[in-house]
Scaffold this motif. Structure first.
Motif, PDB file in Angstrom:
ATOM      1  N   GLU A   2      -1.650 -22.369 -24.962  1.00  0.00           N
ATOM      2  CA  GLU A   2      -1.032 -22.962 -23.777  1.00  0.00           C
ATOM      3  C   GLU A   2      -1.987 -22.922 -22.600  1.00  0.00           C
ATOM      4  O   GLU A   2      -2.698 -21.954 -22.415  1.00  0.00           O
ATOM      5  N   THR A   3      -1.964 -23.980 -21.857  1.00  0.00           N
ATOM      6  CA  THR A   3      -2.768 -24.003 -20.637  1.00  0.00           C
ATOM      7  C   THR A   3      -1.835 -23.980 -19.445  1.00  0.00           C
ATOM      8  O   THR A   3      -0.761 -24.585 -19.463  1.00  0.00           O
ATOM      9  N   LYS A   4      -2.258 -23.277 -18.440  1.00  0.00           N
ATOM     10  CA  LYS A   4      -1.474 -23.208 -17.217  1.00  0.00           C
ATOM     11  C   LYS A   4      -1.870 -24.367 -16.314  1.00  0.00           C
ATOM     12  O   LYS A   4      -3.041 -24.739 -16.265  1.00  0.00           O
ATOM     13  N   PRO A   5      -0.907 -24.925 -15.612  1.00  0.00           N
ATOM     14  CA  PRO A   5      -1.272 -25.992 -14.677  1.00  0.00           C
ATOM     15  C   PRO A   5      -2.150 -25.440 -13.555  1.00  0.00           C
ATOM     16  O   PRO A   5      -1.934 -24.332 -13.073  1.00  0.00           O
ATOM     17  N   ALA A   6      -3.116 -26.217 -13.201  1.00  0.00           N
ATOM     18  CA  ALA A   6      -4.039 -25.787 -12.142  1.00  0.00           C
ATOM     19  C   ALA A   6      -3.341 -25.864 -10.791  1.00  0.00           C
ATOM     20  O   ALA A   6      -2.736 -26.875 -10.443  1.00  0.00           O
TER      21      ALA A   6
END
Length: 82
Positions: A2-6
């Motif tokens: 999962e990537t976190k929103p910037a």
């Protein structure tokens, strides 16, 4: 994975835009506009917002104090009619 929103901090660009706009009005000798833009620039603290003011390095504290003092001097000069 999962990537976190910037999350982008717009404080630095906004501070720079307001400060530079104030400098342009300073060159044009429109001091009421300088006061407005430099006063608004202080709202957009360009420094790390996660660090409390007392824990910041001395040069960062001095920069904000000087910026505030210049803004206050402009207020006083404009109120005095200079």
């Amino acid at each position: 994975m999962e990537t976190k929103p910037a999350i982008k901090n717009m404080n630095k660009p906004a501070y720079l835009v307001f400060l530079l706009t104030g400098i342009i009005f300073l060159i044009l000798k429109d001091f009421s506009q300088v006061l407005i833009f430099w006063g608004l620039a202080l709202v957009f603290n360009p420094l790390n917002n996660n660090t409390s003011f007392k824990k910041r390095p001395l040069y960062q504290q001095l920069w904000l104090y000087i910026h505030l003092c210049v803004t206050i001097v402009l207020i006083v000069l404009l109120l005095m009619g200079k």
